[in-house]
Design a protein around this motif. Structure first.
Motif, PDB file in Angstrom:
ATOM      1  N   ASN A 239       0.869  -1.174   0.000  1.00 31.84           N
ATOM      2  CA  ASN A 239       0.000   0.000   0.000  1.00 31.84           C
ATOM      3  C   ASN A 239       0.908   1.226   0.000  1.00 31.84           C
ATOM      4  O   ASN A 239       1.593   1.501   0.991  1.00 31.84           O
ATOM      5  N   VAL A 240       0.927   1.954  -1.104  1.00 29.87           N
ATOM      6  CA  VAL A 240       1.856   3.064  -1.291  1.00 29.87           C
ATOM      7  C   VAL A 240       1.062   4.309  -1.670  1.00 29.87           C
ATOM      8  O   VAL A 240       0.107   4.234  -2.457  1.00 29.87           O
ATOM      9  N   GLY A 241       1.425   5.466  -1.106  1.00 28.49           N
ATOM     10  CA  GLY A 241       0.715   6.695  -1.429  1.00 28.49           C
ATOM     11  C   GLY A 241       1.598   7.915  -1.382  1.00 28.49           C
ATOM     12  O   GLY A 241       2.672   7.919  -0.754  1.00 28.49           O
ATOM     13  N   TYR A 242       1.141   8.993  -2.034  1.00 26.17           N
ATOM     14  CA  TYR A 242       1.874  10.249  -2.094  1.00 26.17           C
ATOM     15  C   TYR A 242       0.903  11.414  -2.032  1.00 26.17           C
ATOM     16  O   TYR A 242      -0.097  11.452  -2.763  1.00 26.17           O
ATOM     17  N   PHE A 243       1.167  12.384  -1.139  1.00 28.35           N
ATOM     18  CA  PHE A 243       0.408  13.627  -1.041  1.00 28.35           C
ATOM     19  C   PHE A 243       1.289  14.798  -1.456  1.00 28.35           C
ATOM     20  O   PHE A 243       2.473  14.844  -1.122  1.00 28.35           O
ATOM     21  N   ASP A 244       0.692  15.770  -2.152  1.00 31.65           N
ATOM     22  CA  ASP A 244       1.381  17.030  -2.459  1.00 31.65           C
ATOM     23  C   ASP A 244       0.405  18.159  -2.145  1.00 31.65           C
ATOM     24  O   ASP A 244      -0.681  18.237  -2.738  1.00 31.65           O
ATOM     25  N   ALA A 260       4.187  14.309   1.165  1.00 28.03           N
ATOM     26  CA  ALA A 260       4.201  13.164   2.082  1.00 28.03           C
ATOM     27  C   ALA A 260       4.170  11.868   1.281  1.00 28.03           C
ATOM     28  O   ALA A 260       3.386  11.723   0.343  1.00 28.03           O
ATOM     29  N   ILE A 261       5.044  10.921   1.665  1.00 33.72           N
ATOM     30  CA  ILE A 261       5.020   9.597   1.055  1.00 33.72           C
ATOM     31  C   ILE A 261       4.858   8.561   2.162  1.00 33.72           C
ATOM     32  O   ILE A 261       5.280   8.766   3.298  1.00 33.72           O
ATOM     33  N   TYR A 262       4.208   7.465   1.834  1.00 28.32           N
ATOM     34  CA  TYR A 262       4.096   6.369   2.795  1.00 28.32           C
ATOM     35  C   TYR A 262       4.057   5.038   2.050  1.00 28.32           C
ATOM     36  O   TYR A 262       3.644   4.954   0.884  1.00 28.32           O
ATOM     37  N   SER A 263       4.506   4.007   2.729  1.00 30.00           N
ATOM     38  CA  SER A 263       4.430   2.650   2.192  1.00 30.00           C
ATOM     39  C   SER A 263       4.170   1.703   3.361  1.00 30.00           C
ATOM     40  O   SER A 263       4.787   1.824   4.420  1.00 30.00           O
TER      41      SER A 263
END
Length: 402
Positions: A239-244, A260-263
């Motif tokens: 589960n990978v995501g990116y916010f700008d 923000a990035i998360y995995s």
């Protein structure tokens, strides 16, 4: 009568009774609030009614939600748990309630809804983590005309928070800190959003792209990827995501700068699931979001969110389903999250960690079937914000009325 057949026949109604004990002890208090404990015990009722649609090319329906919160135990020095409304005299209200409804219109596989909304969106996530859930008021559109593709858009005008009966403008926070001017929470006139999610590869892979805007405060772009892959007796997941995010319009809160990035990686084998997570904030600010809202960040948990400016965090988690040991309905999990590199603006690097233990049991049969009991124990420590020791005990009982 024929036109009403689907409207009535497809109607469903549920009632959930929720008893919630919340205790949060603070130590080494940081900030102007000297309260050393938040502890309350409350009873909630959540009623949901969802009608079917009238017959014809264009179908019409109605949804309704009723919420009631009752005080069981509280005192002025233990309020602000998020369970109960607080009166002007500093005491928790004996009760608070809300009734809302929405008109829905369906054409083919596209639905327009006007009124009270409970939303599950990555940029406005339905945070049912207290006695009663929050709701939003406005217009939303969901379309599933293409197989695997879901398109959504909306314009929300106001919100009813999880511990309030009324509604008001949508507030704003950055990281875990609400943004205020002269002591008053900053709010936007409207929250606008659009997004698309596409599922493929036999529904084992999903991608998403979203845009949101809290008018004159911030705008945000979000991209996600989720995948599940069977490998022998294991099921591996990612589960990978990116916010700008940046400031918007009149910039009522000044400049906003966050990426923000998360995995969150998972490996399931039988009754055991193992997780490893990494999350990082970039830019001058923490992650902006709607006030009192949660996000899909992999390392966000209900006590610390690990989304402060420049923060890096790591997570290890283990879940076990006791059905494999002959105890169906019993599930337990433990996780540890460590964060550092926080820009505190205090001349030193911020660091924090949190350990959560969750145990949940759902009664499988008999007169108490539908009862779920959940226990949560949390220890959270930081060198720049208030330390927390937390316990929650939650009883949920659900009835299907229709």
């Amino acid at each position: 009568m024929a036109a009403e057949a689907g409207f009535i026949a497809d109607t469903s109604a549920t009632l959930q009774a929720r008893k919630y004990y919340f205790s949060r002890d603070y130590s080494d208090i940081v900030g102007p609030n000297p309260q050393s404990k938040a502890q309350e015990w409350a009873q909630g009722f959540i009623f949901n009614l969802k009608s079917g649609y009238t017959q014809g090319a264009v179908g019409f329906g109605l949804d309704a939600i009723g919420l009631l919160g009752l005080k069981l135990d509280s005192s002025p020095d233990r309020t602000n748990t998020g369970l109960l409304s607080v009166n002007d005299d500093g005491r928790a209200a004996d009760n608070y309630s809300r009734l809302g409804g929405a008109l829905k219109i369906r054409l083919s596989k596209t639905e327009l809804k006007l009124g009270e909304q409970q939303l599950v969106l990555p940029i406005l996530y339905f945070g049912d983590i207290r006695l009663l859930p929050p709701t939003y008021q406005g217009a939303t559109l969901v379309s599933n005309e293409i197989d695997g593709l879901t398109l959504q858009a909306g314009r929300l005008n106001s919100t009813s928070l999880r511990d309030e009966a009324g509604d008001g403008k949508i507030g704003f926070m950055v990281g875990f800190v609400p943004r205020r001017q002269a002591g008053v929470l900053l709010t936007g006139d409207h929250f606008n959003y659009s997004g698309a999610d596409y599922t493929f590869n036999s529904k084992r892979t999903a991608v998403g792209a979203w845009y949101s805007q809290l008018e004159d405060l911030y705008n945000q772009r979000y991209f996600s990827l989720k995948h599940s892959e069977p490998v022998g007796d294991w099921v591996l997941g990612a589960n990978v995501g990116y916010f700008d995010s940046s400031e918007d319009g009149k910039k009522l809160s000044g400049k906003i700068d966050n990426q923000a990035i998360y995995s969150l990686l998972s490996a399931k084998y039988g009754a055991s699931t193992f997780y490893l997570g990494y999350q990082a904030m970039f830019g001058d600010d923490g992650l902006p979001r709607v006030f009192a809202n949660v996000s899909p960040l992999g390392n966000e948990v209900p006590t610390y969110t690990f989304d402060a400016a420049d923060e890096r965090s790591w997570q290890a988690r283990y879940d076990y389903d006791f059905a494999a040991a002959g105890l169906p309905g019993l599930v337990a999990g433990v996780r540890y999250i460590k964060g550092d590199n926080v820009d505190t603006n205090l001349g030193f690097e911020g660091q924090e960690w949190e350990r959560d233990l969750d145990v949940s049991y759902s009664v499988q049969s008999g007169s108490l079937r539908g009862l779920n009991i959940k226990v949560r124990n949390v220890t959270a420590r930081s060198n720049y914000r208030t330390d927390v020791n937390e316990n929650r005990l939650i009883f949920n009982y659900s009835w299907k009325l229709l």
